[in-house]
Write an enzyme that holds these catalytic residues in place. Structure first.
Site, PDB file in Angstrom:
ATOM      1  N   SER A 183      -8.134   0.717   5.188  1.00  0.00           N
ATOM      2  CA  SER A 183      -9.480   0.138   5.266  1.00  0.00           C
ATOM      3  C   SER A 183     -10.458   1.216   4.842  1.00  0.00           C
ATOM      4  CB  SER A 183      -9.785  -0.280   6.717  1.00  0.00           C
ATOM      5  OG  SER A 183     -11.171  -0.518   6.892  1.00  0.00           O
TER       6      SER A 183
ATOM      7  N   TYR B  29      -9.799   0.605  16.084  1.00  0.00           N
ATOM      8  CA  TYR B  29      -9.481   0.198  14.709  1.00  0.00           C
ATOM      9  C   TYR B  29      -9.675   1.372  13.742  1.00  0.00           C
ATOM     10  CZ  TYR B  29      -9.537  -2.661  10.442  1.00  0.00           C
ATOM     11  OH  TYR B  29      -9.265  -3.202   9.201  1.00  0.00           O
TER      12      TYR B  29
HETATM   13  P1  NAD Z   1      -5.884 -11.638   9.144  1.00  0.00           P
HETATM   14  O1  NAD Z   1      -6.214 -11.706  10.585  1.00  0.00           O
HETATM   15  O2  NAD Z   1      -6.087 -12.826   8.292  1.00  0.00           O
HETATM   16  O3  NAD Z   1      -4.382 -11.150   8.934  1.00  0.00           O
HETATM   17  C1  NAD Z   1      -3.744 -10.242   9.799  1.00  0.00           C
HETATM   18  C2  NAD Z   1      -2.293 -10.650   9.877  1.00  0.00           C
HETATM   19  O4  NAD Z   1      -1.558  -9.698  10.663  1.00  0.00           O
HETATM   20  C3  NAD Z   1      -2.096 -12.019  10.537  1.00  0.00           C
HETATM   21  O5  NAD Z   1      -1.129 -12.751   9.823  1.00  0.00           O
HETATM   22  C4  NAD Z   1      -1.589 -11.642  11.927  1.00  0.00           C
HETATM   23  O6  NAD Z   1      -0.815 -12.666  12.556  1.00  0.00           O
HETATM   24  C5  NAD Z   1      -0.744 -10.433  11.567  1.00  0.00           C
HETATM   25  N1  NAD Z   1      -0.363  -9.641  12.730  1.00  0.00           N
HETATM   26  C6  NAD Z   1      -1.153  -9.193  13.738  1.00  0.00           C
HETATM   27  N2  NAD Z   1      -0.412  -8.542  14.638  1.00  0.00           N
HETATM   28  C7  NAD Z   1       0.882  -8.579  14.199  1.00  0.00           C
HETATM   29  C8  NAD Z   1       2.105  -8.093  14.697  1.00  0.00           C
HETATM   30  N3  NAD Z   1       2.164  -7.415  15.851  1.00  0.00           N
HETATM   31  N4  NAD Z   1       3.228  -8.323  13.987  1.00  0.00           N
HETATM   32  C9  NAD Z   1       3.196  -8.991  12.802  1.00  0.00           C
HETATM   33  N5  NAD Z   1       2.041  -9.489  12.283  1.00  0.00           N
HETATM   34  C10 NAD Z   1       0.915  -9.280  12.989  1.00  0.00           C
HETATM   35  O7  NAD Z   1      -6.747 -10.419   8.588  1.00  0.00           O
HETATM   36  P2  NAD Z   1      -6.718  -9.692   7.154  1.00  0.00           P
HETATM   37  O8  NAD Z   1      -8.111  -9.361   6.834  1.00  0.00           O
HETATM   38  O9  NAD Z   1      -5.911 -10.436   6.166  1.00  0.00           O
HETATM   39  O10 NAD Z   1      -5.994  -8.328   7.543  1.00  0.00           O
HETATM   40  C11 NAD Z   1      -4.884  -7.807   6.840  1.00  0.00           C
HETATM   41  C12 NAD Z   1      -4.978  -6.289   6.807  1.00  0.00           C
HETATM   42  O11 NAD Z   1      -6.113  -5.920   6.027  1.00  0.00           O
HETATM   43  C13 NAD Z   1      -5.170  -5.637   8.174  1.00  0.00           C
HETATM   44  O12 NAD Z   1      -4.382  -4.457   8.246  1.00  0.00           O
HETATM   45  C14 NAD Z   1      -6.638  -5.286   8.179  1.00  0.00           C
HETATM   46  O13 NAD Z   1      -6.930  -4.202   9.022  1.00  0.00           O
HETATM   47  C15 NAD Z   1      -6.858  -4.949   6.728  1.00  0.00           C
HETATM   48  N6  NAD Z   1      -8.245  -4.980   6.278  1.00  0.00           N
HETATM   49  C16 NAD Z   1      -8.929  -6.147   6.196  1.00  0.00           C
HETATM   50  C17 NAD Z   1     -10.248  -6.134   5.737  1.00  0.00           C
HETATM   51  C18 NAD Z   1     -11.072  -7.388   5.582  1.00  0.00           C
HETATM   52  O14 NAD Z   1     -12.262  -7.290   5.256  1.00  0.00           O
HETATM   53  N7  NAD Z   1     -10.528  -8.567   5.772  1.00  0.00           N
HETATM   54  C19 NAD Z   1     -10.854  -4.923   5.393  1.00  0.00           C
HETATM   55  C20 NAD Z   1     -10.118  -3.748   5.498  1.00  0.00           C
HETATM   56  C21 NAD Z   1      -8.815  -3.787   5.926  1.00  0.00           C
END
Ligand code: NAD
Length: 278
Positions: free
Chosen positions: A163, A176
């Protein structure tokens, strides 16, 4: 599954042909986007999920209906026994692994002085320990497998989804931000240690991408306008923006790239507050 095509060449647009990719947390958001992009690039994709089997099944069906190959495997990435069982299942189904995308992650936000130990530990366990457990199993498998030249120039690729908060401090999100800072140093240490085995390790650091994790930040036009003040490029990102980057990073097009964080953020890392002075 190891064959590339009859000429032993990867066709244009199929830069991941013959490769097997595990994407954690792939039944939602960025993971779903990466899974679809990698499947379109020719990889067999494993959709890991911990909750929501129906979403995982829907994504598998969508990929298959477009001629791709996919299967869903359940595992909590923060549990060593479940991660190891998932790798055994993947080996049985696919014969091995070529790409790991460490994507699963979560937020549990609170002001620093209100942050409970349980919420601190939960986020570190999923976002950092979960990436460690999955990467360790992948590195073990890549080491056993070695380089298969008709598949890829490297023995395997690990992509950590980090991130911008691996670098930008974030009030109200101490667990986080600490987890993503940890991912950065874990990724670089793995890259340094594993390069001699021809294993490439990199991170993608998204800025703001429209997914359920940050729905509140873009749910209304007013909130989106507020968010856009942090994004010089003038739009909030989509999962596909990360999916296309992940395909390139996993492909031999990026064969000399290891130990790098690619910020995919519309310029969020460019200190946009300084556009009008400073
Ligand atoms: P999201 O909530 O749509 O997806 C997160 C996924 O991780 C979900 O499918 C959830 O069920 C899964 N998950 C959570 N805990 C888990 C576990 N213990 N075992 C297996 N799966 C698990 O959110 P997203 O935005 O798609 O996030 C994906 C990644 O991207 C994350 O690592 C997040 O930190 C990172 N991220 C997202 C953003 C953003 O703006 N959306 C920005 C920076 C980083």
């Amino acid at each position: 599954m190891k064959s590339v095509n009859s000429q032993g060449m990867k066709s244009a647009g199929q830069v991941l042909a013959g490769q097997r990719a595990l994407i954690t947390g792939a039944n939602s958001g960025i993971g779903e986007g990466i899974a679809k992009s990698m499947a379109a690039a020719g990889a067999t994709v494993v959709i890991n999920y911990v909750r929501g089997p129906e979403d995982a099944a829907r994504i598998v069906d969508e990929i298959k209906s477009r001629g791709g190959q996919a299967l869903a495997l359940e595992a909590d990435v923060s549990r060593e026994d479940q991660v190891q069982a998932m790798y055994r299942q993947m080996t049985d189904a696919c014969g091995g692994i070529d790409i790991l995308v460490n994507n699963a992650g979560m937020q549990k936000d609170a002001a620093f002085t209100d942050m409970s130990l349980a919420d601190w530990e939960l986020v570190i366990r999923v976002n950092l320990t979960g990436q460690f457990l999955c990467a360790r199993e992948a590195a073990r498998a890549f080491t056993r497998q070695g380089v298969i030249p008709e598949i890829s120039s490297s023995a395997g690729k690990i992509i950590c989804i980090s991130s911008v908060h691996e670098a930008i401090p974030w009030a109200g999100h101490i667990n986080y931000a600490a987890s993503k800072g940890g991912v950065m140093m874990m990724m670089k240490t793995m890259a340094q240690e594993l390069a001699a085995r021809k294993i490439r390790v990199n991170s993608i650091a998204p800025g703001a991408i429209k997914t359920p994790i940050n729905h509140d930040a873009w749910a209304t036009p007013e909130k989106e306008a507020e968010l856009l003040k942090l994004i010089p490029y003038g739009r909030v990102g989509e999962p596909d923006d990360i999916g296309r980057t992940a395909v390139w990073l996993a492909s031999d097009q990026a064969d000399y790239v290891t130990g790098a964080t690619l910020y995919v953020d519309g310029g969020m890392m460019l200190y946009p507050g300084f556009r009008t002075g400073g």
